[in-house]
Design an enzyme around this catalytic site. Structure first.
Site, PDB file in Angstrom:
ATOM      1  CB  SER A   1     -30.482  -0.244  -2.412  1.00  0.00           C
ATOM      2  OG  SER A   1     -30.857  -0.993  -1.178  1.00  0.00           O
TER       3      SER A   1
ATOM      4  CG  HIS B   1     -28.393   1.580  -6.149  1.00  0.00           C
ATOM      5  ND1 HIS B   1     -29.772   1.410  -6.955  1.00  0.00           N
ATOM      6  CD2 HIS B   1     -28.297   0.564  -5.342  1.00  0.00           C
ATOM      7  CE1 HIS B   1     -30.115   0.608  -6.328  1.00  0.00           C
ATOM      8  NE2 HIS B   1     -29.551   0.044  -5.301  1.00  0.00           N
TER       9      HIS B   1
ATOM     10  CD  GLU C   1     -30.760   3.141  -9.878  1.00  0.00           C
ATOM     11  OE1 GLU C   1     -32.095   3.339 -10.507  1.00  0.00           O
ATOM     12  OE2 GLU C   1     -30.905   3.495  -8.575  1.00  0.00           O
TER      13      GLU C   1
ATOM     14  CG  ASN D   1     -34.762  -0.838  -6.187  1.00  0.00           C
ATOM     15  OD1 ASN D   1     -34.883  -1.627  -6.925  1.00  0.00           O
ATOM     16  ND2 ASN D   1     -33.581  -0.524  -5.522  1.00  0.00           N
TER      17      ASN D   1
HETATM   18  P1  NAI Z   1     -24.391  -8.309   3.060  1.00  0.00           P
HETATM   19  O1  NAI Z   1     -24.933  -8.524   4.101  1.00  0.00           O
HETATM   20  O2  NAI Z   1     -24.140  -9.561   1.779  1.00  0.00           O
HETATM   21  O3  NAI Z   1     -22.897  -7.807   3.220  1.00  0.00           O
HETATM   22  C1  NAI Z   1     -22.700  -6.899   4.133  1.00  0.00           C
HETATM   23  C2  NAI Z   1     -21.388  -6.853   4.658  1.00  0.00           C
HETATM   24  O4  NAI Z   1     -20.980  -5.776   5.364  1.00  0.00           O
HETATM   25  C3  NAI Z   1     -21.112  -8.098   5.734  1.00  0.00           C
HETATM   26  O5  NAI Z   1     -20.037  -9.158   5.034  1.00  0.00           O
HETATM   27  C4  NAI Z   1     -20.676  -7.485   7.107  1.00  0.00           C
HETATM   28  O6  NAI Z   1     -19.871  -8.360   7.713  1.00  0.00           O
HETATM   29  C5  NAI Z   1     -19.970  -6.184   6.741  1.00  0.00           C
HETATM   30  N1  NAI Z   1     -20.303  -5.213   7.692  1.00  0.00           N
HETATM   31  C6  NAI Z   1     -21.470  -4.707   8.192  1.00  0.00           C
HETATM   32  N2  NAI Z   1     -21.050  -3.592   9.003  1.00  0.00           N
HETATM   33  C7  NAI Z   1     -19.855  -3.514   8.748  1.00  0.00           C
HETATM   34  C8  NAI Z   1     -18.815  -2.392   9.219  1.00  0.00           C
HETATM   35  N3  NAI Z   1     -19.232  -1.352  10.141  1.00  0.00           N
HETATM   36  N4  NAI Z   1     -17.589  -2.329   8.707  1.00  0.00           N
HETATM   37  C9  NAI Z   1     -17.178  -3.202   7.753  1.00  0.00           C
HETATM   38  N5  NAI Z   1     -17.975  -4.314   7.326  1.00  0.00           N
HETATM   39  C10 NAI Z   1     -19.144  -4.376   7.825  1.00  0.00           C
HETATM   40  O7  NAI Z   1     -25.334  -7.284   2.259  1.00  0.00           O
HETATM   41  P2  NAI Z   1     -25.230  -6.752   0.640  1.00  0.00           P
HETATM   42  O8  NAI Z   1     -26.537  -7.434   0.235  1.00  0.00           O
HETATM   43  O9  NAI Z   1     -23.873  -7.141   0.273  1.00  0.00           O
HETATM   44  O10 NAI Z   1     -25.633  -5.151   0.806  1.00  0.00           O
HETATM   45  C11 NAI Z   1     -24.594  -4.181   1.348  1.00  0.00           C
HETATM   46  C12 NAI Z   1     -25.278  -2.898   1.035  1.00  0.00           C
HETATM   47  O11 NAI Z   1     -25.643  -2.554  -0.680  1.00  0.00           O
HETATM   48  C13 NAI Z   1     -26.566  -2.254   1.465  1.00  0.00           C
HETATM   49  O12 NAI Z   1     -26.436  -1.164   1.695  1.00  0.00           O
HETATM   50  C14 NAI Z   1     -27.677  -2.784   0.569  1.00  0.00           C
HETATM   51  O13 NAI Z   1     -28.821  -1.871   0.700  1.00  0.00           O
HETATM   52  C15 NAI Z   1     -26.850  -2.433  -0.461  1.00  0.00           C
HETATM   53  N6  NAI Z   1     -27.463  -3.131  -2.038  1.00  0.00           N
HETATM   54  C16 NAI Z   1     -27.691  -4.554  -1.917  1.00  0.00           C
HETATM   55  C17 NAI Z   1     -28.337  -5.092  -3.153  1.00  0.00           C
HETATM   56  C18 NAI Z   1     -28.603  -6.599  -2.915  1.00  0.00           C
HETATM   57  O14 NAI Z   1     -29.364  -6.936  -3.931  1.00  0.00           O
HETATM   58  N7  NAI Z   1     -28.288  -7.315  -2.225  1.00  0.00           N
HETATM   59  C19 NAI Z   1     -28.404  -4.355  -4.374  1.00  0.00           C
HETATM   60  C20 NAI Z   1     -27.934  -2.887  -4.121  1.00  0.00           C
HETATM   61  C21 NAI Z   1     -27.533  -2.438  -3.209  1.00  0.00           C
END
Ligand code: NAI
Length: 387
Positions: free
Chosen positions: A118, A139, A151, A189
């Protein structure tokens, strides 16, 4: 196309993306390096699906076939036969680059590699790969099954065919798709920042309290949530860091300057709903103030925030980050604005936000109120964004 989708990261976003893809008939692998994350993701999806069965939205057969098509694993090798891999791991450039480096030789040259970042540059994430013509940002918004907007952020070398394929796939998943340039915050954003930033500024100037500003935006703008209840909902930590990343990514454009009030709230642990208290109190015994329902004041607040939003939208079109239609779709489908901002500008007349910005600039001397050159040019020539 894209019948085999792999999602890396079984957190909030990865699980949501996997749920949507599998519901629309794809075969889905969901991969995470932490077993606990996989277990959580699996039990959460089972719970969501069983609720859908209870509500009669899907039948038992669909419940079973959805679960048959999704596979949770810690083994990265399983991405090898994918048509598309979407990465939703931790928001860290080096870690995402490492993952792309690791994935590149594991998949076919035609497999689309996407990031759900994001706030990071898609181009920078892709820079570590040899074959960049199939890398893009996709996104999604949280919660993925409910938020219609996606997006797409193409890299410079992206093959147009893959862009069209992904667009068609996402539309097939019921999504509204817009294309955004690889710039900080993409469309939503970035363009939405003044909704929070200007509301905070109005509060800091002592013009009105949180409840009154929220009331004004809902009463006169038709927004579903006021800026302060929305920041409490999103979390002041998340909202502050989104502002800071746009501010840093735009060479400290004064329009996106983070608010000291919000930083203080964050530092003191008043994060919003998740910590029980933010701008408002969420405890059972809460006694939150009533808004001051002063029509003149309310309209003044609303037009000031709307003018700043329109200016950000005009600037996004001027750059251009996206087309007129995509900017308007992004704000209605991504953050539920009652109207696209450029359409809104036409409806109130472009001179209204321009005059407002000029007044604010004269009064404050703050460059955050400098009008977008496009807004100024169009207002002066009595043009409209829509013919
Ligand atoms: P989250 O923390 O809920 O999930 C991330 C997951 O990735 C975790 O389960 C973790 O164990 C896993 N992980 C971390 N490093 C890893 C690796 N090297 N290999 C495999 N798994 C790995 O995070 P969330 O909120 O789901 O965000 C994920 C992505 O989406 C980020 O890039 C964030 O910026 C983006 N994003 C988040 C939004 C939100 O509202 N939470 C909205 C839009 C995009």
């Amino acid at each position: 196309m894209n019948t085999i989708i792999s999602v890396i990261g079984a957190g909030t976003m990865g699980s949501g993306i996997a749920q949507v893809a599998v519901t629309y008939g794809c075969q889905v692998n969901i991969i995470d390096s932490f077993p606990e994350a996989l277990e959580n993701s699996q039990s959460k999806l089972k719970y969501i699906l069983s609720r859908l069965v209870e509500k009669g939205k899907i039948n038992n057969e669909q419940f079973k076939s959805i679960l048959d098509r999704i596979h949770w694993t810690a083994n990265m090798d399983e991405i090898s036969n994918s048509n598309m891999v979407i990465e939703a791991i931790v928001e860290n450039l080096e870690i995402k680059q490492d993952l792309f480096l690791q994935m590149e030789p594991m998949v076919s040259d035609e497999c689309i590699l996407a990031t759900n970042t994001s706030s990071l540059s898609v181009e920078k994430i892709a820079s570590v790969c040899k074959l960049k013509n199939r890398i893009m940002g996709i996104h999604f918004f949280n919660p993925v099954p409910l938020m219609k907007l996606v997006e797409i952020v193409p890299t410079k070398e992206l093959n147009k065919k893959y862009l069209l394929d992904v667009e068609a796939t996402l539309k097939g998943w019921g999504k509204s798709v817009v294309t955004a340039k690889d710039t900080p915050g993409f469309i939503v954003n970035r363009v939405a920042r003044p909704y929070y930033g200007e509301a905070l500024r109005i509060y800091e100037e002592g013009i009105a309290d949180f409840a009154t500003i929220d009331w004004a935006m809902k009463e006169f703008g038709g927004f579903r949530m006021g800026p302060f209840e929305l920041m409490d909902y999103i979390g002041n930590d998340i909202n502050y860091s989104a502002t800071k990343s746009v501010y840093d990514g735009t060479n400290h454009d004064p329009r996106y300057k983070p608010s000291a009030t919000q930083k203080k709230m964050m530092d003191e642990g008043f994060l919003g709903r998740k910590s029980g208290r933010g701008y408002f109190d969420y405890s059972d015994s809460a006694d939150n103030p009533e808004p001051k329902r002063d029509e003149k004041l309310g309209k003044k607040i609303f037009i000031r925030v709307l003018s700043m939003l329109i200016n950000a939208a005009a600037d996004a079109l001027n750059e251009p980050i996206a087309t007129r239609d995509d900017i308007d779709t992004a704000m209605t489908a991504g953050v539920n604005y009652p109207k696209g901002l450029l359409k809104w500008a036409d409806d109130i007349g472009l001179n209204t936000p321009l005059a407002q910005l000029k007044d604010l600039h004269t009064q404050s001397g703050d460059d955050r109120y400098i009008a977008s050159p496009l807004l100024e040019k169009m207002a002066v020539s009595n043009s409209t964004f829509y013919a």
